[in-house]
Design a protein around this motif. Structure first.
Motif, PDB file in Angstrom:
ATOM      1  N   GLU A  56       0.805  -1.222   0.000  1.00  0.00           N
ATOM      2  CA  GLU A  56       0.000   0.000   0.000  1.00  0.00           C
ATOM      3  C   GLU A  56       0.840   1.276   0.000  1.00  0.00           C
ATOM      4  N   PRO A  57       1.867   1.398   0.863  1.00  0.00           N
ATOM      5  CA  PRO A  57       2.699   2.619   0.769  1.00  0.00           C
ATOM      6  C   PRO A  57       3.394   2.760  -0.593  1.00  0.00           C
ATOM      7  N   TRP A  58       3.760   1.653  -1.184  1.00  0.00           N
ATOM      8  CA  TRP A  58       4.395   1.717  -2.506  1.00  0.00           C
ATOM      9  C   TRP A  58       3.419   2.246  -3.548  1.00  0.00           C
ATOM     10  N   LEU A  59       2.180   1.759  -3.531  1.00  0.00           N
ATOM     11  CA  LEU A  59       1.177   2.228  -4.483  1.00  0.00           C
ATOM     12  C   LEU A  59       0.841   3.695  -4.244  1.00  0.00           C
ATOM     13  N   ASP A  60       0.835   4.108  -2.977  1.00  0.00           N
ATOM     14  CA  ASP A  60       0.597   5.528  -2.681  1.00  0.00           C
ATOM     15  C   ASP A  60       1.688   6.401  -3.316  1.00  0.00           C
ATOM     16  N   THR A  61       2.938   5.928  -3.258  1.00  0.00           N
ATOM     17  CA  THR A  61       4.036   6.679  -3.869  1.00  0.00           C
ATOM     18  C   THR A  61       3.862   6.773  -5.376  1.00  0.00           C
ATOM     19  N   LEU A  62       3.481   5.664  -6.008  1.00  0.00           N
ATOM     20  CA  LEU A  62       3.266   5.675  -7.457  1.00  0.00           C
ATOM     21  C   LEU A  62       2.121   6.608  -7.834  1.00  0.00           C
ATOM     22  N   ALA A  63       1.059   6.619  -7.021  1.00  0.00           N
ATOM     23  CA  ALA A  63      -0.089   7.477  -7.321  1.00  0.00           C
ATOM     24  C   ALA A  63       0.296   8.954  -7.246  1.00  0.00           C
ATOM     25  N   SER A  64       1.111   9.295  -6.263  1.00  0.00           N
ATOM     26  CA  SER A  64       1.527  10.698  -6.149  1.00  0.00           C
ATOM     27  C   SER A  64       2.424  11.108  -7.319  1.00  0.00           C
ATOM     28  N   LEU A  65       3.250  10.187  -7.788  1.00  0.00           N
ATOM     29  CA  LEU A  65       4.100  10.495  -8.931  1.00  0.00           C
ATOM     30  C   LEU A  65       3.291  10.622 -10.215  1.00  0.00           C
ATOM     31  N   ALA A  66       2.267   9.783 -10.373  1.00  0.00           N
ATOM     32  CA  ALA A  66       1.471   9.796 -11.604  1.00  0.00           C
ATOM     33  C   ALA A  66       0.697  11.092 -11.780  1.00  0.00           C
ATOM     34  N   ASP A  67       0.449  11.832 -10.716  1.00  0.00           N
ATOM     35  CA  ASP A  67      -0.305  13.084 -10.812  1.00  0.00           C
ATOM     36  C   ASP A  67       0.561  14.264 -11.253  1.00  0.00           C
ATOM     37  N   ARG A  68       1.854  14.052 -11.332  1.00  0.00           N
ATOM     38  CA  ARG A  68       2.736  15.156 -11.713  1.00  0.00           C
ATOM     39  C   ARG A  68       2.716  15.352 -13.223  1.00  0.00           C
ATOM     40  N   ASP A  69       2.941  16.603 -13.659  1.00  0.00           N
ATOM     41  CA  ASP A  69       2.915  16.918 -15.088  1.00  0.00           C
ATOM     42  C   ASP A  69       4.311  17.164 -15.654  1.00  0.00           C
ATOM     43  N   ASP A  70       5.366  16.874 -14.858  1.00  0.00           N
ATOM     44  CA  ASP A  70       6.726  17.093 -15.344  1.00  0.00           C
ATOM     45  C   ASP A  70       7.458  15.772 -15.593  1.00  0.00           C
ATOM     46  N   LEU A  71       6.690  14.693 -15.769  1.00  0.00           N
ATOM     47  CA  LEU A  71       7.293  13.384 -15.978  1.00  0.00           C
ATOM     48  C   LEU A  71       7.603  13.149 -17.448  1.00  0.00           C
ATOM     49  N   HIS A  72       8.613  12.360 -17.686  1.00  0.00           N
ATOM     50  CA  HIS A  72       8.863  11.871 -19.034  1.00  0.00           C
ATOM     51  C   HIS A  72       7.686  10.984 -19.444  1.00  0.00           C
TER      52      HIS A  72
END
Length: 752
Positions: A598-614
């Protein structure tokens, strides 16, 4: 009877027969054989039937086992047969070559300064390496140093273009060779070429031993390489030999018998004193009659074992052809050349692969010798031999496959032994990655024993006296010397596979140290999968894992904390590398409990919301969250639509698609909306940008399974048309119901 010199070809069956016959006629008082004198104490083992050739004397520096040499013997080696005859008839026998201790020691400093860099000093860690009938009785050094090939010289003088064929014609097929004639031929060749300094040194020592033996014996027999006979019969003052030998340093050496193989006896394997066809020479020596017919019968048997038809008629016709070829070529008997030609034309029907099979199995052969269990050896080698017997895991020269079920105690013990030997640098078994399945209870290995493993066991004995203790010490030493986190992480999995419980504490300490010093998120991510596999599958191998869970949890927490900064401002290749790490860590975390997932998925979810990703990472994160049930399909469609709009560069959209679809395209098969979105975006890519995104798209869709690509193509071709399904009335409900009980047993649940 005065002393007799029998100049032989090492590993020559004709020479072997002739030497035995000559010794039986001479009945010497003592026999001197070319070989290392330090091995004299091991000659008594040659009467033991458990010492089965091919075998080799292994000599090594006691304080540095890496400096080692081999002296191989086959059943058709003249030295082997001569020594066996002497031991059987109570005739004293001894080796009289230059001691191996002197070869390793080399000259002293004063002598080096006087004579410069002598060849024997520069190559002092090996026995001699020479070519032809005079080649030393045992070297595994691939570099010939003798200035000429005597067999080649004599064959050329006789009009032969193949030295092996000449030797067969004049020696192997004509009975006993004329030893005086061979000595005379060698003397003529040696008169026209410069002397090898190594030969001069060895021959000086041989003459010195001969002078000593003459004081107490009159009837002496000497068996040595034919090249040395002229030097041993030449009148040389004792003072000259003494001066040449003065100043040699000795190194403490140890000798024992080890198994050998015909493959390593072959000259094409790099053994300069070897022969090209040890299997053929074995056949010549052991077959008293019908040599041609017996060989062709064996060749037909090799083909039949591989499912190739080879009848008695084939054998008869091949035998006739071989004998006819021998007659046309003026040979006394059909040799290997004629048999090979006849086998290729009749048995193999011109197929080179079949002929290569016969060559590997018969011409060279893969016979592995054996030594008695109580043969002097280092304790580590004895422990290995004991485990091989108890686990019914016999060393073999031929490669074979081994399937292990780790739920069985014996198979689990076999797996641990093979992994421990790999730690010690003895790769007896190679894991067969091509056949590895997804299960954790099975392992596939390819086993093949190599003679040089005996040296590696001696080297590894510095770590311990048993396989498990030596492997434990080796892993601990490697962990202390490791420079990177990846090296230590790999050792954790090694401890699991080899069941080295006592190695865990030093490895875990090194892991803590390396992890604390390494701030690179990619390195930390690369360390997690093997650690998680160790935690997950440790119970399968019944291993104690100690504090590994705490270390893994700490690493995962550091990765979660460092990822937000690690995903910013990445180039294409860096993004691709990080995507690989994300996939591996995600797959590993899925093996852990919910508290870690669950903490790992929370980290992925927070990253997926960013607009500066490759785009590659953005698409991958959405896919991972969708597969984990964190994103609904409607949300996935919305997020996919953002990069696949007209205002976004086609290359960015292609990167997003590659990240999202990489690894499988079933989503496009089952979701018409996603498929339509990708299809419409692809159709709208401008012509001038299409060539830019094409490589990315080909790489993405090329990774799909053939069935997935076919299904996607069908969906695109028939999009908007109704899907025809068989009506329910056409189903046979009674037949369908009949399989439910069996299906329930397979699934482990009751189906009504």
């Amino acid at each position: 009877m005065p002393e007799q010199f029998y100049g032989i070809r090492h590993h020559g069956p004709g020479s072997a027969r002739a030497v035995v016959a000559a010794l039986a006629e001479q009945r010497p008082d003592i026999l001197l054989v070319e070989g290392p004198p330090e091995a004299d104490e091991l000659l008594r083992w040659m009467t033991d039937e458990r010492l089965e050739p091919p075998v080799a004397l292994l000599g090594y520096a006691t304080d540095d086992p890496r400096r080692a040499g081999f002296w191989p013997f086959a059943v058709f080696s003249p030295e082997w047969q001569a020594i066996r005859w002497a031991v059987a008839h109570d005739v004293p026998v001894r080796f009289f070559d230059l001691p191996y201790a002197y070869r390793l020691g080399g000259p002293d400093d004063a002598r080096e300064a006087e004579n410069g860099d002598r060849p024997e000093a520069a190559n002092g860690d090996r026995p001699e390496a020479t070519a032809g009938p005079e080649a030393g009785a045992g070297t595994d050094d691939p570099t010939p140093r003798r200035p000429v090939d005597p067999i080649g010289e004599l064959a050329a003088a006789a009009g032969y273009d193949d030295p092996e064929r000449w030797w067969e014609d004049v020696v192997e097929h004509r009975g006993a060779p004329a030893f005086p004639a061979i000595a005379e031929a060698m003397a003529a060749i040696r008169d026209g070429v410069p002397d090898d300094p190594d030969d001069l040194l060895r021959e000086a020592h041989m003459r010195t031993v001969l002078r000593q033996v003459r004081r107490s014996h009159d009837n002496i027999a000497v068996v040595c390489g034919a090249w040395h006979v002229p030097a041993l019969t030449r009148k040389v003052p004792a003072s000259a030999d003494t001066a040449l030998l003065r100043g040699r340093r000795k190194t403490k050496v140890t000798f024992t018998w080890v198994p050998w193989t015909y493959g390593r006896l072959a000259s094409w394997q790099g053994y300069a004193a070897g022969v090209r066809s040890p299997g053929w020479y074995h056949h010549l020596f052991t077959s008293e009659n019908e040599v041609v017919a017996r060989w062709l019968v064996a060749a037909a048997g090799v083909l039949r074992d591989e499912g190739v038809p080879a009848s008695s008629a084939h054998v008869i016709e091949a035998a006739r052809l071989a004998e006819t070829l021998a007659t046309l070529r003026g040979r006394p008997l059909a040799g290997l050349t004629e048999l090979t030609d006849a086998s290729a034309a009749v048995l193999c029907e011109g197929d080179p692969l079949r002929l290569e099979l016969i060559g590997r199995r018969l011409v060279v052969g893969e016979r592995l010798g054996g030594v008695p269990d109580d043969m002097p050896a280092v304790p580590l080698a004895r422990d290995l031999a004991t485990q091989q017997r108890s686990l019914r895991l016999k060393p073999e020269a031929l490669e074979r496959e081994l399937d292990l079920d780790l739920r069985r105690d014996n198979d689990l013990a076999r797996s641990r032994l093979l992994h421990r030997l790999r730690v010690l640098g003895v790769p007896w078994g190679e894991s067969d990655q091509r056949r590895r399945g997804t299960g954790t209870f099975r392992e596939q290995w390819r086993l093949r024993w190599q003679p040089e493993f005996a040296v590696r066991l001696v080297e590894a004995s510095a770590h311990g006296t048993t396989v498990v203790s030596a492997a434990t010490a080796a892993v601990a030493a490697t962990a202390r010397a490791a420079d990177s986190l990846a090296e230590v992480t790999a050792l954790v999995e090694v401890c699991l596979l080899a069941d080295l419980a006592d190695a865990y504490p030093p490895v875990l300490r090194a892991l803590d140290t390396r992890a604390a010093l390494d701030a690179d998120v990619a390195h930390l991510m690369a360390a997690i999968p093997p650690l998680v596999r160790t935690l997950r599958y440790g119970d399968v191998r019944r291993s104690e894992l100690g504090g590994l869970a705490e270390v893994t949890t700490g690493l995962l927490a550091r990765v979660r904390a460092g990822l937000p900064a690690a995903v910013v401002g990445l180039a294409d290749q860096a993004a691709r590398d990080l995507r690989g790490h994300l996939d591996e860590v995600h797959a590993a975390v899925n093996l852990l409990d919910e508290a870690a997932r669950e903490p790992w998925l929370d980290t992925l979810a927070s990253l997926a919301d960013r607009d500066d990703l490759h785009g590659l990472l953005a698409g991958r994160l959405v896919r991972l969250l969708h597969d984990a049930g964190r994103l609904e399909r409607a949300e996935v469609r919305r997020r996919m639509g953002l990069p696949l709009t007209a205002g976004v560069a086609p290359a960015d959209g292609a990167a997003w698609v590659e990240g999202f679809l990489g690894g499988g395209g079933l989503l496009l098969v089952h979701d018409d909306a996603l498929l339509s979105l990708v299809d419409e975006w692809l159709a709208g890519v401008p012509a001038d940008s299409f060539t830019e995104v094409l490589p990315l798209l080909r790489r993405t869709f090329g990774s799909f399974a053939a069935g997935e690509r076919r299904a996607i193509g069908d969906r695109v071709a028939h999009r908007g048309q109704p899907v025809h399904r068989a009506p329910a009335a056409d189903l046979d409900h009674d037949r369908a119901t009949a399989v439910l009980p069996t299906l329930g047993i397979l699934l482990g649940r009751e189906i009504s």
